[in-house]
Structure formats: structure tokens, C-alpha cells
Motif scaffolding. Structure first.
Motif, mmCIF file in Angstrom:
data_model
loop_
_atom_site.group_PDB
_atom_site.id
_atom_site.type_symbol
_atom_site.label_atom_id
_atom_site.label_comp_id
_atom_site.label_asym_id
_atom_site.label_seq_id
_atom_site.Cartn_x
_atom_site.Cartn_y
_atom_site.Cartn_z
ATOM 1 N N PHE A 183 3.700 -6.464 5.320
ATOM 2 C CA PHE A 183 3.143 -5.212 4.801
ATOM 3 C C PHE A 183 4.267 -4.469 4.088
ATOM 4 C CE2 PHE A 183 0.364 -5.945 8.483
ATOM 5 C CZ PHE A 183 -0.891 -5.666 7.965
ATOM 6 N N THR A 219 0.828 -1.201 0.000
ATOM 7 C CA THR A 219 0.000 0.000 0.000
ATOM 8 C C THR A 219 0.861 1.248 0.000
ATOM 9 O OG1 THR A 219 -1.988 0.956 0.994
ATOM 10 C CG2 THR A 219 -0.237 0.278 2.514
ATOM 11 N N ILE A 233 -3.987 3.057 7.690
ATOM 12 C CA ILE A 233 -3.141 1.902 7.419
ATOM 13 C C ILE A 233 -2.764 1.199 8.713
ATOM 14 C CG2 ILE A 233 -0.874 1.185 6.549
ATOM 15 C CD1 ILE A 233 -1.084 3.489 4.510
ATOM 16 N N VAL A 285 -6.950 -1.021 3.809
ATOM 17 C CA VAL A 285 -6.061 -1.916 4.558
ATOM 18 C C VAL A 285 -6.754 -2.483 5.805
ATOM 19 C CG1 VAL A 285 -3.918 -2.060 5.891
ATOM 20 C CG2 VAL A 285 -3.933 -0.934 3.661
ATOM 21 N N THR A 330 -3.273 -2.827 -2.272
ATOM 22 C CA THR A 330 -4.423 -2.485 -1.433
ATOM 23 C C THR A 330 -4.530 -0.975 -1.265
ATOM 24 O OG1 THR A 330 -4.081 -4.557 -0.216
ATOM 25 C CG2 THR A 330 -5.566 -2.954 0.769
#
Length: 449
Positions: A129, A55, A152, A117, A112
Motif C-alpha cells: 500500500f 491512495t 483506508i 480501498v 485507488t
């Protein structure tokens, strides 16, 4: 598997088959159908996978594609959402399309959306991640970058056992204490030189004492070897780093990661960051360095719609997604490295997926473009008047300037531009619309929806 999950998955797979066969689509709608029957189906679909969640603001789709390439050097069973459909329904659709592979580790690399998230993390257990960067983007939807980061982290805090691979050059990713193990990547290719970032740059205050951060090496925006002159806050130790940048053009970059040579067949400093993130994931999942450099240096695919090159009659056209000031500036810096004269088209829409506020175009440094080597500039899209005014202020010579609202007219105009190389910068829905036209006319394959 429950009866409800089985029914939902069957309906989703059936809709994907129909859409893919007859419309060449199916990246989001099958997931919507599946979730309407079983809102918790993602947990069932993802249970056998080791999952990487990727992300950030810029570069998610390209970084995801590069990560998949690196991992495929060792692991045959990689699932991903390649079209950039990165919300919950798109991720469910990606799992619905998974093919039964050979025995071995099953890995899912999932681009994502930042706000999604925590939604995704309710149903899956990620092992890694990846944080690429955070910049101002679609202020009407995300808000300031610290608000986005908190979204996040809401997902991250559900999984303290997951490893975080973060851009160490971004101060925000070093601003919070987390339970997770954090591994950093970044640039370390130049000698230290004292400098500061422009005053309007995001995330310039020290999170410990609120003093203005300084830099010993700044790559762009707020990214670089930062430190606080008033306390002990500074860039963390980098595990994976760009140790040398050898050459850059709009089409490619040659550089070294941890002294391993890589020739990336796509231009832009921001894409060196994307390759660095992919390399880091590969190393953490035990891909050999030689395999990772081979994958990143191969030229067997492009990522459609984000930075895609295609032929339009005798023109080499590069279509590049732009969506926020930092990304726009980096694209402008990249195209400036073209050694030959080139033409430019900028297409601006302002739909929900683009961000309805177009004021961000005024933060882009169009004034720094070498207009003396750009004999033709075109503006287009639904908000062509806005971008036309912006470029007039930037100093585009009137005799080199044209406007076309309709994308059919844009394509015809590009065919007659006076240079071999043409760069088309476009917001998200303008990219979709232009690609559909190009596909309908047979210039490219379809596939982005």
C-alpha cells in the motif's frame, strides 16, 4: 475460471474494443458492464499479479505514472489505470485491457480512490500500500480526514502481510498502530528550525495527548518534521528522503533522494513528494537506484489533465487540476516561481466529481499571487461568478480581469492573452470539458474521460 466470469470478461473486453475504437473512451464503462454480470470478477482478473495499491488525497495519478516508469526499468509487465479512473469499475477496466506480456513478474500499480480501498481489498491481495497524503477534500463526500483514513485502514486490516509505504511527514500516517510493516519517506533537506503550522491546518493535534504539534522543518500544510512537545510522538525514521532541493521552476525540479540526483520534468514541491513515493516503491521492489533516478529524470511523457503542458497557437499553456485548499495553495506557490510575467485562468465547476461545495476556494491563498506580473486574469466555468468574486476580494486589478462562462470563449480568450506562458487552474469536470474542446480542435490528443 467460472462460466459467469468468462462471460463477464468477454462482455467487458468486447465493450472496451468498441468504445476504444469508435469513441476513444472506455476507462470505466467496460468495468461496469463486467461487474453487472459478475460482481466478484476482480478476484479472477487480479489473481496472477503482484499488486501495489496507491491512495491519498492529492497526487495519486502522477505518483502512479511515475511509479510505473520506475518499475518498467526492471519489469516489462506493468498494468495500471493511467487515466485516473480509480473506483472499482475503472480498476476492473484496467485489468480487462491487460496485454499478454513476456514471461516474468506481473505487477499491477493501481491508483485507488480512498473510499474504494476496502471495496477493492475484498477481492485482491496487495503486497504494497502507498499512502501519499490526506487533506480535506470534497467534504460532502469524504468527511474529515480521520474518517477518510479509517476507510483506508478498513482495507489495510484485511491484509496485514502487505507492506505500507507512507509519507512520514504526514502525522496521520503515524497515528495508529498497525500489524503491517511500515516504511516512511519524506523531506530531510534543511537544518532544524523551530516553527508551527497555521491554526487552520489539518491534523495538528497529537494523537496521543491532543497537544498542538510543533515542527523542526515544515514543508507545507501539516507535512514536515513534526513532534509533540508534551509526549514522545514525533516523525518516524525516514528510509527514503529528499536530501537536497537544488532548483525549482513551474516546469521542473532538481533535487536529490538519498543523495541521488534527479531532474524531474514537472514543477511543484508536491510533485517532488510524488517522485519520492515512486522511488520508494521501486527500491522496495528491487529496482536499482540508478534505474529509478533514470526513470524519474526522463522526459518521455506527461500525465494528462493533472499537470499538462500544450501549445495553443503561440502560447505555452499549463493545465493543472485543483480540487482542495492544500493542492490549490501548492499550485499557486509553484506558478509564482515563474521568472517571467504570466497570465492566469481559473475555471470552477461544482458537479459531483468536483465536490458540490465551492467554499474551499476561500481557503486558497490567492492574495499571495504577484498580480503586478500577471497582466491578464480570466475566470470561467459553470461557477465563474463564485471564483470571480473570490479573485476580486484577493485584489486582482479590475483592468486586468475578465470573465467567460463558456469554455469555447475561454479558449478564444486565452489565445489573445498578452504573455507567452498561461496557467489554467481547473476543477475536475472543467478539465474534462476543456480537454475535449482542445482535442476536438486538434491541439491535444484525446484520452481522458
Amino acid at each position: 475460471m467460472s462460466l459467469k466470469s468468462s462471460a463477464a470478461i468477454f462482455a467487458g473486453k468486447s465493450s472496451y474494443w468498441f468504445l476504444h475504437k469508435f469513441t476513444n473512451g472506455g476507462t470505466s464503462l467496460p468495468g461496469k458492464i463486467t461487474l453487472s454480470i459478475d460482481p466478484d470478477v476482480l478476484g479472477t482478473l487480479a489473481k496472477d499479479y503482484e499488486i501495489v495499491i496507491l491512495t491519498g488525497t492529492n497526487g495519486k495519478t502522477l505518483t502512479t505514472a511515475l511509479t510505473v516508469k520506475v518499475l518498467q526499468e526492471k519489469y516489462p509487465n506493468i498494468l495500471t489505470n493511467p487515466s485516473g479512473s480509480n473506483m472499482k469499475q475503472g480498476i476492473v477496466s484496467a485489468f480487462l485491457t491487460a496485454k499478454k506480456g513476456k514471461s516474468g513478474k506481473k505487477i499491477a500499480v493501481l491508483e485507488t480512490d480512498e473510499a474504494n480501498v476496502p471495496i477493492i481489498c475484498e477481492y485482491i491481495t496487495p503486497s504494497i500500500f502507498v499512502f501519499t497524503n490526506l487533506f480535506r477534500d470534497q467534504m460532502d463526500r469524504y468527511g474529515e480526514i480521520y474518517s477518510t483514513y479509517e476507510k483506508i485502514l478498513k482495507g489495510v486490516r484485511m491484509h496485514p502481510q502487505a507492506k505500507i509505504i507512507a509519507n512520514g511527514d504526514a502525522p496521520i500516517f503515524n497515528s495508529r498502530d498497525l500489524e503491517n510493516e511500515v516504511i516512511y519517506y519524506g523531506f530531510d533537506d534543511k537544518d532544524d528550525k523551530e516553527q508551527m503550522a497555521p491554526a487552520n491546518t489539518d491534523s495538528l493535534l497529537c494523537p496521543h495527548c491532543q497537544n498542538i504539534l510543533h515542527y523542526k522543518n515544515r514543508i507545507y500544510s501539516n507535512l514536515g518534521k513534526y513532534y509533540c512537545p508534551n509526549c514522545d510522538f514525533k516523525r518516524p525514521k525516514l528510509t527514503y528522503k529528499v536530501t537536497k532541493v537544488i532548483d525549482q521552476t513551474p516546469q521542473d525540479s532538481t533535487f536529490e533522494i538519498n543523495n541521488e540526483a534527479i531532474h524531474l520534468h514537472i514543477g511543484g514541491t508536491y510533485n517532488i513528494y510524488n517522485a519520492l513515493a515512486a522511488y520508494a516503491v521501486g527500491m522496495e521492489l528491487e529496482v536499482a537506484a540508478s534505474q529509478a533516478t533514470h526513470a524519474l529524470s526522463s522526459n518521455d511523457e506527461k500525465v494528462f489533465g493533472r499537470q499538462e503542458v500544450f501549445k495553443l497557437n503561440d502560447k505555452n499553456v499549463t493545465l493543472i487540476l485543483v480540487k482542495n485548499p492544500v493542492g490549490l495553495d501548492q499550485v499557486l506557490e509553484m506558478i509564482k516561481t515563474d521568472k517571467e510575467p504570466f497570465s492566469l485562468a481559473v475555471l470552477l465547476n461544482a458537479n459531483y466529481a468536483d465536490g458540490i461545495d465551492t467554499s474551499w476556494i476561500w481557503d486558497g491563498n490567492f492574495e499571495n499571487l504577484p498580480f503586478d506580473k500577471i497582466p491578464s486574469v480570466l475566470t470561467g466555468g459553470e461557477r465563474y461568478r463564485d471564483i470571480t468574486f473570490r479573485l476580486r476580494v484577493a485584489g486582482v486589478p479590475e483592468e486586468n480581469f475578465d470573465q467567460r462562462e463558456k469554455l469555447t470563449d475561454v479558449l478564444e480568450f486565452i489565445k489573445g492573452m498578452p504573455t507567452k506562458n498561461v496557467y489554467v487552474l481547473a476543477t475536475y469536470t472543467a478539465v474534462l470539458q476543456l480537454r475535449k474542446l482542445l482535442s476536438d480542435q486538434g491541439y491535444i490528443d484525446g484520452g481522458m474521460d
